[in-house]
Structures are given as C-alpha cells and as structure tokens.
Write an enzyme that holds these catalytic residues in place. Sequence first.
Site, PDB file in Angstrom:
ATOM      1  N   ASN A   1      20.611  -4.130   4.129  1.00 44.59           N
ATOM      2  CA  ASN A   1      19.180  -4.414   4.297  1.00 44.59           C
ATOM      3  C   ASN A   1      19.032  -5.928   4.298  1.00 44.59           C
ATOM      4  O   ASN A   1      19.694  -6.604   3.510  1.00 44.59           O
ATOM      5  CB  ASN A   1      18.374  -3.881   3.108  1.00 44.59           C
ATOM      6  CG  ASN A   1      18.215  -2.387   3.157  1.00 44.59           C
ATOM      7  OD1 ASN A   1      18.681  -1.737   4.093  1.00 44.59           O
ATOM      8  ND2 ASN A   1      17.546  -1.847   2.153  1.00 44.59           N
ATOM      9  N   GLY A   2      18.124  -6.442   5.120  1.00 47.50           N
ATOM     10  CA  GLY A   2      17.894  -7.889   5.110  1.00 47.50           C
ATOM     11  C   GLY A   2      18.425  -8.540   6.367  1.00 47.50           C
ATOM     12  O   GLY A   2      18.665  -7.877   7.383  1.00 47.50           O
TER      13      GLY A   2
ATOM     14  N   CYS B   1      14.389  -1.180   6.266  1.00 44.36           N
ATOM     15  CA  CYS B   1      15.654  -0.486   6.067  1.00 44.36           C
ATOM     16  C   CYS B   1      15.746   0.127   4.671  1.00 44.36           C
ATOM     17  O   CYS B   1      15.160  -0.372   3.719  1.00 44.36           O
ATOM     18  CB  CYS B   1      16.797  -1.464   6.216  1.00 44.36           C
ATOM     19  SG  CYS B   1      16.740  -2.394   7.733  1.00 44.36           S
TER      20      CYS B   1
ATOM     21  N   ARG C   1       9.199   4.197   4.342  1.00 44.15           N
ATOM     22  CA  ARG C   1       9.271   2.743   4.502  1.00 44.15           C
ATOM     23  C   ARG C   1       9.246   2.329   5.977  1.00 44.15           C
ATOM     24  O   ARG C   1       9.061   1.160   6.284  1.00 44.15           O
ATOM     25  CB  ARG C   1      10.545   2.209   3.855  1.00 44.15           C
ATOM     26  CG  ARG C   1      10.519   2.308   2.335  1.00 44.15           C
ATOM     27  CD  ARG C   1      11.908   2.115   1.769  1.00 44.15           C
ATOM     28  NE  ARG C   1      12.467   0.823   2.097  1.00 44.15           N
ATOM     29  CZ  ARG C   1      12.390  -0.238   1.319  1.00 44.15           C
ATOM     30  NH1 ARG C   1      11.771  -0.173   0.169  1.00 44.15           N
ATOM     31  NH2 ARG C   1      12.932  -1.384   1.675  1.00 44.15           N
TER      32      ARG C   1
ATOM     33  N   TRP D   1      15.612  -0.487  10.456  1.00 41.94           N
ATOM     34  CA  TRP D   1      14.408  -0.973  11.128  1.00 41.94           C
ATOM     35  C   TRP D   1      14.872  -2.216  11.871  1.00 41.94           C
ATOM     36  O   TRP D   1      15.229  -3.215  11.256  1.00 41.94           O
ATOM     37  CB  TRP D   1      13.361  -1.303  10.074  1.00 41.94           C
ATOM     38  CG  TRP D   1      11.992  -1.550  10.603  1.00 41.94           C
ATOM     39  CD1 TRP D   1      11.110  -0.624  11.088  1.00 41.94           C
ATOM     40  CD2 TRP D   1      11.305  -2.806  10.668  1.00 41.94           C
ATOM     41  NE1 TRP D   1       9.941  -1.224  11.450  1.00 41.94           N
ATOM     42  CE2 TRP D   1      10.028  -2.563  11.204  1.00 41.94           C
ATOM     43  CE3 TRP D   1      11.646  -4.117  10.335  1.00 41.94           C
ATOM     44  CZ2 TRP D   1       9.103  -3.571  11.419  1.00 41.94           C
ATOM     45  CZ3 TRP D   1      10.719  -5.113  10.537  1.00 41.94           C
ATOM     46  CH2 TRP D   1       9.465  -4.833  11.075  1.00 41.94           C
TER      47      TRP D   1
ATOM     48  N   LYS E   1       6.572   0.284   5.484  1.00 50.19           N
ATOM     49  CA  LYS E   1       5.862   0.274   4.203  1.00 50.19           C
ATOM     50  C   LYS E   1       6.095  -1.032   3.456  1.00 50.19           C
ATOM     51  O   LYS E   1       5.190  -1.612   2.895  1.00 50.19           O
ATOM     52  CB  LYS E   1       6.335   1.463   3.365  1.00 50.19           C
ATOM     53  CG  LYS E   1       5.663   1.569   2.002  1.00 50.19           C
ATOM     54  CD  LYS E   1       4.238   2.010   2.163  1.00 50.19           C
ATOM     55  CE  LYS E   1       3.448   1.960   0.880  1.00 50.19           C
ATOM     56  NZ  LYS E   1       2.005   1.923   1.182  1.00 50.19           N
TER      57      LYS E   1
ATOM     58  N   GLU F   1     -10.500  -4.478   5.954  1.00 53.28           N
ATOM     59  CA  GLU F   1      -9.555  -3.446   5.526  1.00 53.28           C
ATOM     60  C   GLU F   1      -9.826  -2.137   6.279  1.00 53.28           C
ATOM     61  O   GLU F   1      -8.892  -1.439   6.685  1.00 53.28           O
ATOM     62  CB  GLU F   1      -9.660  -3.257   4.002  1.00 53.28           C
ATOM     63  CG  GLU F   1      -8.828  -2.150   3.390  1.00 53.28           C
ATOM     64  CD  GLU F   1      -7.326  -2.252   3.665  1.00 53.28           C
ATOM     65  OE1 GLU F   1      -6.840  -3.308   4.113  1.00 53.28           O
ATOM     66  OE2 GLU F   1      -6.637  -1.239   3.444  1.00 53.28           O
TER      67      GLU F   1
ATOM     68  N   GLU G   1      -4.057   0.711  12.219  1.00 56.52           N
ATOM     69  CA  GLU G   1      -2.719   1.103  11.759  1.00 56.52           C
ATOM     70  C   GLU G   1      -2.396   2.553  12.100  1.00 56.52           C
ATOM     71  O   GLU G   1      -1.295   2.855  12.545  1.00 56.52           O
ATOM     72  CB  GLU G   1      -2.617   0.958  10.229  1.00 56.52           C
ATOM     73  CG  GLU G   1      -2.309  -0.430   9.742  1.00 56.52           C
ATOM     74  CD  GLU G   1      -2.252  -0.499   8.216  1.00 56.52           C
ATOM     75  OE1 GLU G   1      -1.388  -1.200   7.704  1.00 56.52           O
ATOM     76  OE2 GLU G   1      -3.079   0.145   7.532  1.00 56.52           O
TER      77      GLU G   1
ATOM     78  N   HIS H   1     -22.455 -14.632  17.545  1.00 61.26           N
ATOM     79  CA  HIS H   1     -21.618 -15.731  18.029  1.00 61.26           C
ATOM     80  C   HIS H   1     -20.435 -15.238  18.845  1.00 61.26           C
ATOM     81  O   HIS H   1     -19.413 -15.925  18.934  1.00 61.26           O
ATOM     82  CB  HIS H   1     -21.148 -16.581  16.839  1.00 61.26           C
ATOM     83  CG  HIS H   1     -22.277 -17.189  16.080  1.00 61.26           C
ATOM     84  ND1 HIS H   1     -23.059 -18.189  16.599  1.00 61.26           N
ATOM     85  CD2 HIS H   1     -22.809 -16.881  14.876  1.00 61.26           C
ATOM     86  CE1 HIS H   1     -24.007 -18.504  15.723  1.00 61.26           C
ATOM     87  NE2 HIS H   1     -23.873 -17.715  14.665  1.00 61.26           N
TER      88      HIS H   1
ATOM     89  N   LYS I   1      -7.093  -0.282   8.646  1.00 65.07           N
ATOM     90  CA  LYS I   1      -6.689   1.127   8.486  1.00 65.07           C
ATOM     91  C   LYS I   1      -6.790   1.856   9.814  1.00 65.07           C
ATOM     92  O   LYS I   1      -5.893   2.597  10.199  1.00 65.07           O
ATOM     93  CB  LYS I   1      -7.577   1.868   7.473  1.00 65.07           C
ATOM     94  CG  LYS I   1      -7.372   1.569   6.017  1.00 65.07           C
ATOM     95  CD  LYS I   1      -6.115   2.120   5.423  1.00 65.07           C
ATOM     96  CE  LYS I   1      -4.990   1.150   5.577  1.00 65.07           C
ATOM     97  NZ  LYS I   1      -4.799   0.132   4.628  1.00 65.07           N
TER      98      LYS I   1
HETATM   99  C1  G6P Z   1       3.217  -3.823   5.026  1.00 67.96           C
HETATM  100  C2  G6P Z   1       2.527  -2.517   4.710  1.00 67.96           C
HETATM  101  C3  G6P Z   1       1.099  -2.783   4.283  1.00 67.96           C
HETATM  102  C4  G6P Z   1       1.062  -3.757   3.114  1.00 67.96           C
HETATM  103  C5  G6P Z   1       1.818  -5.046   3.439  1.00 67.96           C
HETATM  104  C6  G6P Z   1       2.001  -5.904   2.199  1.00 67.96           C
HETATM  105  O1  G6P Z   1       2.641  -4.385   6.171  1.00 67.96           O
HETATM  106  O2  G6P Z   1       2.553  -1.652   5.825  1.00 67.96           O
HETATM  107  O3  G6P Z   1       0.489  -1.560   3.894  1.00 67.96           O
HETATM  108  O4  G6P Z   1      -0.269  -4.057   2.814  1.00 67.96           O
HETATM  109  O5  G6P Z   1       3.121  -4.740   3.927  1.00 67.96           O
HETATM  110  O6  G6P Z   1       2.819  -5.213   1.296  1.00 67.96           O
HETATM  111  P1  G6P Z   1       2.816  -5.421  -0.266  1.00 67.96           P
HETATM  112  O7  G6P Z   1       3.838  -4.447  -0.778  1.00 67.96           O
HETATM  113  O8  G6P Z   1       3.223  -6.855  -0.506  1.00 67.96           O
HETATM  114  O9  G6P Z   1       1.449  -5.149  -0.767  1.00 67.96           O
END
Ligand code: G6P
Length: 616
Positions: free
Chosen positions: A100-101, A2, A27, A75, A611, A489, A496, A512, A493
């Site tokens: 928010n929250g 949010c 976000r 959100w 985000k 990672e 995502e 395995h 990516k």
């Molecule tokens: C969300 C974002 C990721 C990020 C993660 C941790 O899932 O989409 O890209 O790695 O949060 O966020 P931070 O701000 O703690 O690195």
Amino acid sequence: MCGIVGAIAERNITPVLVEGLKRLEYRGYDSAGVALLTEQGALDRRRRVGKVSELQAALQAEPLAGRLGIAHTRWATHGAPSERNAHPHFSGQELAVVHNGIIENHEELRERLKGLGYVFTSDTDTETIVHLLEHKLQQLGDLSAALKAAIPELHGAYGLAVISARQPDRLLAARSGSPLVIGLGLGENFLASDQLALRQVTDRFMYLEEGDIAEIRRDGVQVWDAAGNPVQREAVQYHEGAEAADKGEYRHFMLKEIHEQPKVVQRTLEGRLGSDHVLVQAFGPQAAELFAKVKNVQIVACGTSYHAGMVARYWLEELAGIPCQVEVASEFRYRKVVVQPDTLFVSVSQSGETADTLAALRNAKEQAPGQGGYLASLVICNVGTSSLVRESDLCLLTQAGPEIGVASTKAFTTQLVGLMLLTLALGQVHGSLDKALAAELVDELRRLPTRLGEALAMDKTVEKIAELFAEKHHSLFLGRGAQYPVAMEGALKLKEISYIHAEAYPAGELKHGPLALVDADMPVVTVAPNNELLEKLKSNLQEVRARGGELIVFADQQAGMSNGEGTHVVAMPHIHDLLAPILYTVPLQLLSYYVAVLKGTDVDQPRNLAKSVTVE
Ligand code: G6P
C-alpha cells in the site's frame, strides 16, 4: 484505497484472506489478488480486475490452498487497473509482495534493477520492491535481513507484506506512512492494513508504528523499530462486537450508518458534558492549560471532514470569539503559511490516515511554538489507533464506530459534535462564552440524539422527494451562514453516490452567477432553519421560483414556509439555531441516498472513490 491481508497458520488460510479482502472492500479498489505458498513449496497466485467476488470465482475455478499467504485490493496509482498490475507481485517464483502506498524513487530503482537483469512484468512501483528484495535476499540469504537492507533504499510511503518460498515459516511486514496491524491468534498470526479485515479471526491486535519491521511466525512476532532495535509492541484487546461490520436489516451500509446517528452522537457526548458545561479534560490532561493560550485556530481536513471544519469556523468565531481559518489539506500542505502566534492546529479526519491531512500535521509540527510554529496540535478523529491520533498533542475521539459506506455520514455528524465540544471548551476556558448560552447549548446537545431520531423519521417523505431527481443531471444546493457548509456537504453526497452534478452556493451569491443556470431542469435544494437569515433566504428562493426552478426546502416547522407550486417544503423538528447544521445534514444524506437507489448506482462503493485516501 489499497488493502492488505496476510496470514500464517497450520490450516488453509485462503478463506481467511478472501474474507479479509471482502471486509476491506469499502475502502475502494479496482483489482484484487492473493498469493499462497502451496503444499508443494511453490508460490502461486490468482489476480483479477474488478470485485473480490471475481477473485473468489477464479479461486473456485482454480483452487489455491496454503498455510502462508498474502492478499491485496489495489487502487491504481502507477499503471492502469489490469491483471498484470494487480498485486501480489513476484520476483521469479520465490518472492511475493503486496504494497500500500507509493514508492517515489521507483523509476530510478527500476532502471537499476533492470541493469541487474531483473525483468519487469508490470507498470507498478511495487514491482521494484520485490526485485530489490530478491536482490538483497541473494546477497544476505535471510528474508528479515534482506527487508532491513532494502528499506533505506525505498523512498515514499508504504505498508508492505512479504513472503518467500525459501523461508516458509515467516510473514514479513514493514510500515512507513501506511498503517499495518498484526492480528494475534493461537498458533497462527495475521496481518492487515486495517483490523476490520481480521476481526473474523481474532480480537487481539498489535499496531505497528512508523518505521517498524515485523517478522510474523506461527508461534510469535518479532518487531524492530526504525533504528533496528528489537521492540515489544503492546497487544491490545478489541472490544466492540464484530457485528459492526454487518449491514443488519439495512439494504446498504450507508443507510444503516445514517440511522445510527442518534446512537453514535449520544456516544460521542458521553462522559464529556458536565451539568452546564463541557468537560475540558475530555481533550486530554494538558488541554485546559493549552486552551488558555490559544489565540487562533487553523483547521485542516479533506472531503467531508473539511466541511465539518467549515461549520466549526462559524461556531468558533461566534461562540468563542477565536479567529479561525479552514483549509483543505492538499492545498495547505504545499503552501507557505503565515502562522499567527498561539495558533492551535486542528485536523479533522474520520480515518486518521488521510495522506494529505497527515502530511499537513507533520509540516505543522516541524516548527516549534514561539519560533514561527503552532502552539499545539489537536485531532478530531474516529480511529483511536490511527496515525493522526498518535502524532497529535491532543485528541477528541468521535464514537461513530466503523464507517463502511464510502460516502461519510455518521462520521460527519459526530465530527460536528466534537467540534462543537471544542468550541464550547475554548469559550469556557477563555471566559468569552456567555455562561447561560453555554448551559443552554449543553442542554440542547443532550436533546440532539432525540432530534436526530425525529429527523430520521422523515425518511419516507425524503424518499418521495428523491423522485424529483431521477431524471435530472444538475442541481444546486443553497444555504446561508453555518448552513452553507451543510449545503456543500449535501451537494458532495449527491455527486458522490448518484453522479448527479451538484453545486453548493451561499444563497447570497445566487445573483452573482448560478442564477443563470436555474430553469425547470435544475432542482434547487435549500436548508432553512428559523434564524435571522431566514427572511433573506426567502427572497433568494423567490428569485429561483421566478425562473421556473423547482425548490426543495428543508425548513424549521416554525419558519412559516409551506408547499406551493414548484415548492416542496419539508418541516424539520425545531432546534437551537447553533446546532441546526448537525440536524439539517440528515435529510440531505437521506436525499442523496434515495436518489442513488433510484438511479441504481453502487451506493456503498461509488465509482472512482475510496474510503480512506492514504496516498496523495
Ligand atoms: C475520502 C472519503 C471521504 C472523506 C475524505 C477524508 O475522500 O471518500 O468520505 O471525507 O476521504 O477522509 P478522512 O478519513 O480524513 O475524514
């Protein structure tokens, strides 16, 4: 997650609120809304499911103007994404709230307020706040007093903005567990959950602290702390150019951010390297004394930041000889953890506001050192004003600049740089790191921006390789040693942003289980720097080829690997093995980017993701 924007001015602030929401789009959200106090003295709102552009269209069709207002991108947490659940929420026609929250006791509050005659029109926890406030306003007659009286009854995490038709000269805000910043103007003031939303109108900011309540008027701001005492919060001038939130010549923020890596890695190193060593003071004045006492390291993070922590474990144990554990914050925070004596608690976070990571830090701080607690806390973070930075003993700020693409790229590589600096600093202080090796790594770090530039120059080669994935539904990423988290990672990516199922495995685990999946429809991506594990990795690749699997190998130019039937080798610039995880991340970022572009997905705002995850 949010986003909140608010404004009080002598002009129509609808465009300011909408622009603010657009700047928070990165976000992640599913609906948006705005409420204004109109010239007729009534509250009115527009809300829409979907993008801010839908809300803009609604405002064009049915304009709304005013000099006091609040806006929100939601959100969904309680209640599906729908117009009736979108914020702002009203109590009658007098009071509007954005939030928010999460309010944890919302069910109990809802029952109580229903008993008092309030009628609920949404499924949200937020609506309990606005009716509770209305109830208090009835009793107390003043909005600030009503907010102060309501706060102790709200359990959970929140950033709130409130306006009332009865008191048109003020915008109220409260912060507990969710960030809020006040933007200071001349004869007008603003509020947002992230200063990025307000850089269009001001470069002076006042950050609210935990428990703060603020009354924002056109000509001034009054803040009360958690104990209810009036306090002065410092006004801070923001320096970086507002253009940072622009895509520039790039088609997507993600591509722009991938290409910024040489520059931001350079910035992250600036002022932190001596001729042949790392400047330990870069971690704060008490760092040298504290680092000398560290016998263990516990790293906690989420998502991409967790992968950075996984790489650091290899570094810390190999270079500094310090035992290291790494765990995702959502697990760590709910587990009974046995803390080894003299353990440094390290959180890694781009935003510094991730709810689970913050909760893990708070848990970690509950016990004093020597009484079963951690020695100290340190954060590697990209946002200097964030909660994690404020609440940790030591910090190292990465200098990635604002990262807008939801899929983290430049934040990750700068986190790796920060964690390498931490490894070297700990190794130096302990005397466990060979001096010649330290000097060599410091030199290599200085050359890293150039190497990253060389890796980025392979952009077109990677774009071509991406075509192999256009029709695929599954893929496998392999790595060994510190390249295993890099493979993780890379897989993250790809899933995502292209929604292709991708799994990462340490290459040695292939036999395995995952080998059973390998066939011509399952591309296998491998990162293969020229290290002592290369020969073993080559055998793993043979195992894949023997099953008809198509291989994409990012290999050191000196690794002696070449293209062949079903094998696509991309020659990487040569780099010191220990820094290879930073460099090999780049082609994997580019690969997922180009696959997503081919698939036509929303690269910067992938579905269902946010985000900054500021709720559990
Ligand atoms: C969300 C974002 C990721 C990020 C993660 C941790 O899932 O989409 O890209 O790695 O949060 O966020 P931070 O701000 O703690 O690195």
